[in-house]
Design an enzyme around this catalytic site. Structure first.
Site, PDB file in Angstrom:
ATOM      1  N   ARG A 262       5.372 -30.554  -6.974  1.00 51.83           N
ATOM      2  CA  ARG A 262       4.837 -32.001  -7.677  1.00 51.83           C
ATOM      3  C   ARG A 262       5.554 -33.294  -7.346  1.00 51.83           C
ATOM      4  NH1 ARG A 262       5.525 -28.672 -13.424  1.00 51.83           N
ATOM      5  NH2 ARG A 262       6.859 -27.346 -12.053  1.00 51.83           N
TER       6      ARG A 262
ATOM      7  N   SER B 260      17.958 -22.668 -14.163  1.00 52.44           N
ATOM      8  CA  SER B 260      17.155 -23.312 -13.301  1.00 52.44           C
ATOM      9  C   SER B 260      17.873 -24.462 -12.327  1.00 52.44           C
ATOM     10  CB  SER B 260      15.892 -23.892 -14.032  1.00 52.44           C
ATOM     11  OG  SER B 260      14.811 -23.107 -13.968  1.00 52.44           O
ATOM     12  N   GLY B 261      17.501 -24.022 -11.096  1.00 54.05           N
ATOM     13  CA  GLY B 261      18.249 -25.038 -10.015  1.00 54.05           C
ATOM     14  C   GLY B 261      17.728 -26.543 -10.378  1.00 54.05           C
TER      15      GLY B 261
ATOM     16  N   ASN C  95      38.273 -56.604  18.930  1.00 55.59           N
ATOM     17  CA  ASN C  95      38.902 -55.251  18.976  1.00 55.59           C
ATOM     18  C   ASN C  95      38.434 -54.394  19.998  1.00 55.59           C
ATOM     19  OD1 ASN C  95      36.741 -55.094  17.245  1.00 55.59           O
ATOM     20  ND2 ASN C  95      37.435 -53.131  16.170  1.00 55.59           N
TER      21      ASN C  95
HETATM   22  C1  UD1 Z   1       9.344 -22.367 -15.870  1.00 55.46           C
HETATM   23  C2  UD1 Z   1       8.774 -21.344 -16.846  1.00 55.46           C
HETATM   24  C3  UD1 Z   1       8.580 -22.182 -18.175  1.00 55.46           C
HETATM   25  C4  UD1 Z   1       9.505 -22.868 -18.558  1.00 55.46           C
HETATM   26  C5  UD1 Z   1      10.104 -23.929 -17.606  1.00 55.46           C
HETATM   27  C6  UD1 Z   1      11.226 -24.604 -18.037  1.00 55.46           C
HETATM   28  C7  UD1 Z   1       8.016 -19.613 -15.534  1.00 55.46           C
HETATM   29  C8  UD1 Z   1       6.748 -19.006 -15.267  1.00 55.46           C
HETATM   30  N1  UD1 Z   1       7.801 -20.551 -16.359  1.00 55.46           N
HETATM   31  O1  UD1 Z   1       8.249 -22.984 -15.491  1.00 55.46           O
HETATM   32  O2  UD1 Z   1       8.170 -21.191 -19.064  1.00 55.46           O
HETATM   33  O3  UD1 Z   1       9.008 -23.519 -19.838  1.00 55.46           O
HETATM   34  O4  UD1 Z   1      10.354 -23.465 -16.411  1.00 55.46           O
HETATM   35  O5  UD1 Z   1      11.840 -25.601 -17.025  1.00 55.46           O
HETATM   36  O6  UD1 Z   1       9.090 -18.906 -15.166  1.00 55.46           O
HETATM   37  N2  UD1 Z   1      11.725 -20.920  -8.363  1.00 55.46           N
HETATM   38  C9  UD1 Z   1      12.271 -19.866  -7.501  1.00 55.46           C
HETATM   39  N3  UD1 Z   1      11.359 -19.111  -6.663  1.00 55.46           N
HETATM   40  C10 UD1 Z   1      10.089 -19.041  -7.166  1.00 55.46           C
HETATM   41  C11 UD1 Z   1       9.635 -19.638  -8.211  1.00 55.46           C
HETATM   42  C12 UD1 Z   1      10.474 -20.916  -8.663  1.00 55.46           C
HETATM   43  O7  UD1 Z   1      13.408 -19.868  -7.167  1.00 55.46           O
HETATM   44  O8  UD1 Z   1       9.192 -18.376  -6.664  1.00 55.46           O
HETATM   45  C13 UD1 Z   1      12.837 -21.843  -9.020  1.00 55.46           C
HETATM   46  C14 UD1 Z   1      12.257 -23.061  -8.764  1.00 55.46           C
HETATM   47  O9  UD1 Z   1      13.048 -23.775  -7.589  1.00 55.46           O
HETATM   48  C15 UD1 Z   1      12.934 -23.771 -10.067  1.00 55.46           C
HETATM   49  C16 UD1 Z   1      12.970 -22.847 -11.088  1.00 55.46           C
HETATM   50  O10 UD1 Z   1      12.765 -21.281 -10.300  1.00 55.46           O
HETATM   51  O11 UD1 Z   1      14.144 -24.194  -9.782  1.00 55.46           O
HETATM   52  C17 UD1 Z   1      11.722 -22.946 -12.010  1.00 55.46           C
HETATM   53  O12 UD1 Z   1      10.557 -22.942 -11.306  1.00 55.46           O
HETATM   54  P1  UD1 Z   1       9.523 -23.905 -11.845  1.00 55.46           P
HETATM   55  O13 UD1 Z   1       8.217 -23.659 -10.738  1.00 55.46           O
HETATM   56  O14 UD1 Z   1      10.009 -25.234 -11.962  1.00 55.46           O
HETATM   57  O15 UD1 Z   1       8.864 -23.380 -13.153  1.00 55.46           O
HETATM   58  P2  UD1 Z   1       8.138 -24.266 -14.505  1.00 55.46           P
HETATM   59  O16 UD1 Z   1       6.717 -24.422 -13.973  1.00 55.46           O
HETATM   60  O17 UD1 Z   1       9.016 -25.482 -14.756  1.00 55.46           O
HETATM   61 CA    CA Z   2      10.913 -26.505 -13.290  1.00 52.76          CA
END
Ligand code: UD1
Ligand code: CA
Length: 473
Positions: free
Chosen positions: A29, A115-116, A403
């Site tokens: 995104r 979450s990173g 210089n």
């Molecule tokens: C996720 C949650 C959602 C929650 C939200 C909060 C899931 C399926 N959904 O959605 O319920 O409300 O976070 O912010 O988990 N990542 C990996 N490996 C992967 C996929 C993602 O390491 O294969 C990491 C991403 O880099 C990120 C984190 O996991 O830091 C979350 O992934 P993201 O895709 O942002 O999840 P959301 O759609 O935000």
């Molecule tokens: Ca997220």
């Protein structure tokens, strides 16, 4: 195993906690070349904020970042923290991220998953999640929050309105109209019992909108196996915000900036127009200093008390003592300025600039690797590089230290009390002895002994009547 035995010798060691940070995603995104977790808010990458919070709860060695997309770059950017890594080379969802971390988490009793991309999480909240998880003796504890606008987040379906137990987490795309009305969201932070997590992680499937293994599905998977899944709702809902889009990054950034400005003001600093100033997290400012609008204080900058930093100055990794006046539009990087000095407007202090007490650096003066003694002045249009300048020196307008000979840098030494006339070029290596004078517009190529006058310019010629003669032609 041997570690468990060893820990038995220590009195009353608690359960072993690890923190796993999911950071493998691409961040589609954001439409960026840079991996999501390296996008910056508050002056540093998203992931660096999360690591910093985690490192205040467990030792760095117990933190595992799960990296994948551009793993090398992410590792390089965070290696100094001393954390460990697990590589998820194909990003098949948040559940899959924890599958690949299995080995790295072996030997731990519990894991907190962060979450990173959610950098506002605080150590206090992580500890509260941990303590609630332990008190509940649950297999999975999720951090939740009530959001005014829950769109996009997974919704938390509790077993009953009053109890902490959770039936399932439903992702936005799979939520029914009624479920979409639930304002309690899954923040994406969890605590798991490690044995329970890995006993049931194999139950996850990819039968969902993204064809991914969702970590959120662990709630239902553990629940149907009779394991306890609970939610702990944080009152600080702002901490869960994630940076999934550029607009969300800007929002998080301004929250961090605002919070820093608030804490600086609370410590006794006046900040006018705080919404326009950028002050990095590690910057320190002394009391009764006034910061005008549109100022940036970056990196490891330290500013003393009773200073005034006027508008449009960008000061990075610099140290200013008490009572320094920085006039508008100055740029400083790796500079040191002693008490009572006046800088600017429009001065450029580059690395290694060291301005003495009460010194003046004026408009359009650039300094680099230059030490200026007490009370010395360079008020207008000068370049001072690789110079050692004593006390009470007056550097005239337009003075240049030459210089660089095209290959090497050379040093200019200007001793105490020297007066350098305007528009002089000092061809280094060269030394102006104490108390000496340099006539205006001189090109100085040889050392000047103390208390002498040096003039290095062509003599003026006057041709009387020359113009009159010419007009007659
Ligand atoms: C996720 C949650 C959602 C929650 C939200 C909060 C899931 C399926 N959904 O959605 O319920 O409300 O976070 O912010 O988990 N990542 C990996 N490996 C992967 C996929 C993602 O390491 O294969 C990491 C991403 O880099 C990120 C984190 O996991 O830091 C979350 O992934 P993201 O895709 O942002 O999840 P959301 O759609 O935000
Ligand atoms: Ca997220």
């Amino acid at each position: 195993m041997s570690q468990t035995k060893r820990s038995k010798k220590k009195p009353a060691t608690g359960p072993r906690f690890a923190i796993a940070i999911m950071a493998a995603g691409k961040g589609t995104r954001l439409k960026s070349k840079l991996p999501k977790v390296l996008h910056e808010v508050g002056g540093k990458p998203l992931l660096a904020h999360v690591i910093a919070a985690a490192a205040r709860v467990v030792p760095a060695n117990d933190i595992v970042a799960i990296i994948g997309h551009e793993a090398g770059k992410v590792r390089d950017a965070t290696a100094a923290s001393g954390i460990r890594y697990a590589v998820q080379s194909e990003q098949r969802g948040t559940g899959h991220a924890l599958m690949v971390a299995r080995e790295a988490l072996a030997g731990y009793d519990h894991v907190i998953v962060l979450s990173g991309d959610a950098p506002l999480i605080t150590p206090e909240t992580i500890r509260q999640l941990r303590d609630f998880h332990l008190a509940q003796r649950s297999a999975m504890t999720l951090l939740t929050a009530d959001l005014q606008n829950p769109t996009g987040y997974g919704r938390v379906v509790r077993k009953s309105a009053r109890g902490p137990e959770v039936r399932a987490i439903v992702e936005e795309k799979a939520a029914s109209a009624t479920q979409k009305k639930i304002r309690e969201i899954n923040a994406g932070f969890y605590a798991f019992s490690v044995p329970d997590l890995y006993a049931f992680i194999g139950k996850l499937t990819t039968g969902n909108a993204h064809g991914e293994y969702y970590l959120t599905d662990m709630a239902a998977a553990l629940g149907s196996a009779g394991k306890k899944v609970v939610a702990w709702k944080t009152p600080s809902a702002d901490e869960v915000l994630g940076g999934n889009t550029r607009a969300e990054l800007a929002d998080i950034d301004s929250r961090i900036r605002w919070a820093k400005c608030q804490s600086v003001m609370e410590s006794g600093v006046t900040v006018f127009g705080p919404e326009t100033s950028i002050i990095d997290a590690d910057v320190e400012v002394g009391t009764d200093t006034i910061i005008e609008p549109f100022v940036q204080l970056l990196g490891k900058t330290r500013i003393g008390g009773d200073c005034r930093i006027r508008s449009y100055s960008v000061i990075k990794d610099s140290q200013l003592a008490d009572g320094v006046l920085v006039r508008p539009g100055c740029i400083m990087d790796g500079a040191k300025v002693a008490a009572g000095a006046m800088i600017g407007p429009y001065s450029h202090l580059r690395p290694g600039s060291d301005i003495g007490e009460g010194g003046h650096i004026g408009n359009f003066v650039e300094t680099k690797q230059t030490k200026m003694g007490k009370g010395s002045k360079a008020n207008h249009l000068a370049y001072l590089g690789d110079a050692e300048i004593g006390a009470g020196v007056n550097v005239g307008a337009g003075t240049i230290t030459c210089n660089f000979d095209g290959i090497n840098k050379h040093k200019t030494v200007i001793e105490d009390g020297v007066f350098v006339g305007s528009d002089s070029t000092l061809v280094a290596p060269v030394k102006l002895g104490s108390g000496s004078y340099v006539g205006a517009a001189s090109c100085i190529t040889d050392d000047v002994p103390a208390d002498s006058l040096a003039i290095g310019r062509a003599r003026q010629i006057v041709k009387e009547g020359w113009v009159r003669q010419r007009r007659k032609k």
